[in-house]
Design an enzyme around this catalytic site. Structure first.
Site, PDB file in Angstrom:
ATOM      1  N   GLU A  99       0.843  -1.182   0.000  1.00 42.07           N
ATOM      2  CA  GLU A  99       0.000   0.000   0.000  1.00 42.07           C
ATOM      3  C   GLU A  99       0.887   1.244   0.000  1.00 42.07           C
ATOM      4  O   GLU A  99       1.877   1.313   0.720  1.00 42.07           O
ATOM      5  CB  GLU A  99      -0.916   0.029   1.230  1.00 42.07           C
ATOM      6  CG  GLU A  99      -1.994  -1.037   1.222  1.00 42.07           C
ATOM      7  CD  GLU A  99      -2.939  -0.908   2.400  1.00 42.07           C
ATOM      8  OE1 GLU A  99      -2.799   0.058   3.179  1.00 42.07           O
ATOM      9  OE2 GLU A  99      -3.824  -1.781   2.556  1.00 42.07           O
ATOM     10  N   HIS A 107      11.667  -2.232  -6.586  1.00 37.81           N
ATOM     11  CA  HIS A 107      10.560  -1.404  -7.050  1.00 37.81           C
ATOM     12  C   HIS A 107       9.213  -1.891  -6.523  1.00 37.81           C
ATOM     13  O   HIS A 107       8.261  -1.139  -6.478  1.00 37.81           O
ATOM     14  CB  HIS A 107      10.534  -1.353  -8.583  1.00 37.81           C
ATOM     15  CG  HIS A 107      10.056  -2.626  -9.198  1.00 37.81           C
ATOM     16  ND1 HIS A 107      10.901  -3.671  -9.468  1.00 37.81           N
ATOM     17  CD2 HIS A 107       8.828  -3.028  -9.566  1.00 37.81           C
ATOM     18  CE1 HIS A 107      10.202  -4.657  -9.993  1.00 37.81           C
ATOM     19  NE2 HIS A 107       8.945  -4.298 -10.065  1.00 37.81           N
ATOM     20  N   ASP A 156      17.981  -3.440  -8.203  1.00 32.84           N
ATOM     21  CA  ASP A 156      16.547  -3.711  -8.069  1.00 32.84           C
ATOM     22  C   ASP A 156      16.301  -4.926  -7.172  1.00 32.84           C
ATOM     23  O   ASP A 156      15.567  -5.844  -7.525  1.00 32.84           O
ATOM     24  CB  ASP A 156      15.890  -3.912  -9.437  1.00 32.84           C
ATOM     25  CG  ASP A 156      14.378  -3.681  -9.385  1.00 32.84           C
ATOM     26  OD1 ASP A 156      13.869  -3.285  -8.313  1.00 32.84           O
ATOM     27  OD2 ASP A 156      13.707  -3.902 -10.402  1.00 32.84           O
ATOM     28  N   GLY A 160       3.160  -8.828 -11.922  1.00 37.15           N
ATOM     29  CA  GLY A 160       2.924  -9.455 -10.628  1.00 37.15           C
ATOM     30  C   GLY A 160       3.972 -10.489 -10.284  1.00 37.15           C
ATOM     31  O   GLY A 160       4.139 -10.876  -9.127  1.00 37.15           O
ATOM     32  N   ASN A 161       4.713 -10.961 -11.313  1.00 35.76           N
ATOM     33  CA  ASN A 161       5.794 -11.919 -11.081  1.00 35.76           C
ATOM     34  C   ASN A 161       7.062 -11.251 -10.548  1.00 35.76           C
ATOM     35  O   ASN A 161       8.021 -11.933 -10.173  1.00 35.76           O
ATOM     36  CB  ASN A 161       6.160 -12.667 -12.363  1.00 35.76           C
ATOM     37  CG  ASN A 161       5.313 -13.886 -12.621  1.00 35.76           C
ATOM     38  OD1 ASN A 161       4.545 -13.925 -13.564  1.00 35.76           O
ATOM     39  ND2 ASN A 161       5.443 -14.892 -11.762  1.00 35.76           N
ATOM     40  N   SER A 162       7.104  -9.929 -10.555  1.00 35.54           N
ATOM     41  CA  SER A 162       8.310  -9.232 -10.105  1.00 35.54           C
ATOM     42  C   SER A 162       8.742  -9.699  -8.725  1.00 35.54           C
ATOM     43  O   SER A 162       7.958  -9.667  -7.780  1.00 35.54           O
ATOM     44  CB  SER A 162       8.053  -7.723 -10.039  1.00 35.54           C
ATOM     45  OG  SER A 162       8.063  -7.171 -11.308  1.00 35.54           O
ATOM     46  N   GLY A 204      34.740   7.189 -11.118  1.00 35.35           N
ATOM     47  CA  GLY A 204      34.854   8.570 -11.557  1.00 35.35           C
ATOM     48  C   GLY A 204      35.248   8.703 -13.014  1.00 35.35           C
ATOM     49  O   GLY A 204      36.001   9.602 -13.373  1.00 35.35           O
ATOM     50  N   GLN A 209      33.559   8.382 -17.079  1.00 31.23           N
ATOM     51  CA  GLN A 209      32.445   8.139 -17.995  1.00 31.23           C
ATOM     52  C   GLN A 209      32.972   7.287 -19.136  1.00 31.23           C
ATOM     53  O   GLN A 209      33.975   7.631 -19.769  1.00 31.23           O
ATOM     54  CB  GLN A 209      31.896   9.460 -18.519  1.00 31.23           C
ATOM     55  CG  GLN A 209      30.721   9.287 -19.478  1.00 31.23           C
ATOM     56  CD  GLN A 209      30.180  10.624 -19.918  1.00 31.23           C
ATOM     57  OE1 GLN A 209      30.096  11.542 -19.122  1.00 31.23           O
ATOM     58  NE2 GLN A 209      29.818  10.746 -21.180  1.00 31.23           N
ATOM     59  N   ILE A 210      32.294   6.189 -19.399  1.00 28.38           N
ATOM     60  CA  ILE A 210      32.799   5.265 -20.407  1.00 28.38           C
ATOM     61  C   ILE A 210      31.808   5.131 -21.554  1.00 28.38           C
ATOM     62  O   ILE A 210      30.646   5.503 -21.448  1.00 28.38           O
ATOM     63  CB  ILE A 210      33.073   3.867 -19.802  1.00 28.38           C
ATOM     64  CG1 ILE A 210      31.777   3.241 -19.266  1.00 28.38           C
ATOM     65  CG2 ILE A 210      34.134   3.951 -18.726  1.00 28.38           C
ATOM     66  CD1 ILE A 210      31.895   1.792 -18.901  1.00 28.38           C
TER      67      ILE A 210
END
Length: 475
Positions: free
Chosen positions: A70, A128, A158, A230-232, A285, A287-288
């Site tokens: 909820e 999530h 996640d 709903g399977n998450s 540090g 950026q690739i």
């Protein structure tokens, strides 16, 4: 009911994308020996190993739970006409919302899945699923419905851990090794599909190490076992009755294409989630960006393996260690970096403050760069590098002077080879490793460049740098 389903449209990137300025890491810390022999431990039946799925389901299903969440919400702005059927089935913040009589505050109810992994009643699910939850309830296979507390969440991977309140004699399953999975191996998915609870589907491992653009740690198991909203958070079992993955994503426009987080990745973060509620990660540090064939040719590389350093954080760990823009990271502590998206997980095997050794291609030389990792801060996300895409036939650029050094790209002809590679607002700062001060200098260097290999440009956009290659002979 709002059906919660992770990374709902996997073709859409999450907020944290692969080439992050800092977040090149997975969970750090020691692995966890999960209980397998407690009084409530579930042991797969021998028949399961011989292909008896019904025996497998009977042995493991009691440890699979349905989760109801909820969330409190301001319902005064709720408009049923704004709800998309696509959102309902695949997420994205929409879905039918069941409201309380109050005109201002109501409840949004969502559903997900999970599984108990130890004899203390701890449940693993997707982060999530319990996002912004005001109340979490877990329904067991024996119909008991108990409240649960969120102990920890790791949004980047996640994964979340719950503790069932007042849980006694709750069966649990153990995490197996996802590394040992083979493509074609049978698997079984169990979860709370569409809120119905206890849904069992089966299939095979269709592929491993899938990158689907969901986040910086993509390393999914692909399966054709049916996975639905709903399977998450539900488990993916091998026929030994061990959890080898957690069902997380689908392709809403396809059939028989589902994705699960590998159990080995989950195992890495569980100790930190249980002890501190969050996962501490190292920060490189840098950026690739990935390397395509034109870039490889322009950089003088023999292949497209490795991670190209597009930009460095000023004074960051990589810069302090001696990493350079344009370097190609090909190994970490002796382990090959095959693709750019491998780098986040490999850096993530180390905690903040750890020292790692980067093997780097720099021009025609190979050098070793020692780096002491910083700590990744959750609230600091940086912009992903844009990937250079080859285009076709004269550069077709209109250049002006940039504010500061460089040549500002004012317009790009759709018929030129720079189309799809450069965009207005880009600032060219180097041509074939030669610095550019202004538009006139850039034009002169571009005209003098030979056509025997793709043209290599160093480009900045909104403060972030990247490398691009333009093949003028294409088309």
């Amino acid at each position: 009911m709002k059906e919660i389903f992770a990374r709902h449209n996997w073709t859409s990137s999450r907020k944290v994308a692969l080439p992050l300025l800092g977040a090149l890491a997975l969970g750090a810390g020691s692995t966890m020996a999960l209980a397998e022999n407690g009084p409530a431990a579930i042991r797969a039946q021998p028949a399961a190993a011989s292909g008896d799925v019904s025996a497998l389901v009977s042995s493991v299903q009691p440890a699979v739970v349905s989760i109801t969440v909820e969330q409190l919400a301001n319902t005064s702005a709720f408009d049923p006409d704004d709800v998309s059927p696509f959102d309902f089935f695949f997420g994205g913040g929409g879905g039918p919302k069941r409201r309380s009589p109050s005109p201002h505050v109501g409840k949004i109810v969502g559903a997900g899945s999970g599984f108990v992994f130890d004899d203390k009643g701890h449940v693993v699910t997707n982060a999530h699923v319990v996002d912004d939850a005001s109340l979490v309830k877990v329904k067991l296979s024996d119909e008991r419905e108990l409240k649960a507390k969120v102990l920890g969440r790791d949004e980047r991977l996640d994964v979340a851990v719950l503790e069932i309140q007042g849980a006694k004699n709750v069966p649990h399953v153990s995490l197996g090794s996802s590394a040992g999975l083979k493509v074609g191996e049978p698997v079984v998915a169990i979860g709370n599909a569409f809120g119905l609870g206890g849904t069992v589907t089966s299939g095979i491992v269709s592929a491993k190490s899938r990158t689907i653009g969901a986040g910086p740690y993509d390393d999914f198991i692909q399966t054709d076992a049916s996975i639905n909203p709903g399977n998450s958070g539900g488990p993916l079992f091998d026929l030994k009755g061990q959890v080898v993955g957690m069902n997380t994503a689908i392709n809403p426009s396809g059939q028989g294409i589902g994705f699960a987080i590998p159990s080995d990745a989950i195992r890495e973060v569980l100790p930190q989630l249980l002890s501190s509620g969050h996962v501490s990660r190292g920060r490189l540090g840098a950026q690739i960006q990935s390397i395509d064939e034109p870039l490889a040719k322009a950089l003088g590389l023999n292949d497209t393996r490795g991670a190209l350093v597009g930009d460095l954080e000023n004074g960051g760990p990589a810069a302090r260690g001696g990493l350079h823009e344009g370097d190609v990271v090909v190994a970490i502590d002796g382990q090959p970096v095959v693709h750019a998206h491998d780098l986040p997980r490999m850096v993530g095997a180390h905690a903040p403050g750890s020292k790692i050794a980067l093997e780097v291609k720099r021009g025609s030389s190979t050098v070793n760069v020692p780096v002491t990792l910083g700590e990744l801060q959750d609230e600091k996300e940086s912009k992903p590098a844009r990937q250079a895409q080859p285009s076709s036939s004269s550069l077709g650029l209109r250049l002006g002077n940039a504010n500061g050094a460089g040549a500002l790209v004012e317009d790009v002809s759709g018929a030129g080879p720079a189309a799809g590679v450069l965009v207005p607002g880009d600032v060219i700062t180097e041509v074939d490793h030669q610095p550019v001060k202004n538009a006139a200098e850039a034009k002169a260097k571009l005209q003098r460049a030979t056509n025997d290999k793709p043209l290599l440009l160093r480009v900045e956009h909104e403060g972030l740098g990247r490398w691009v290659a333009i093949d003028r002979k294409a088309g």
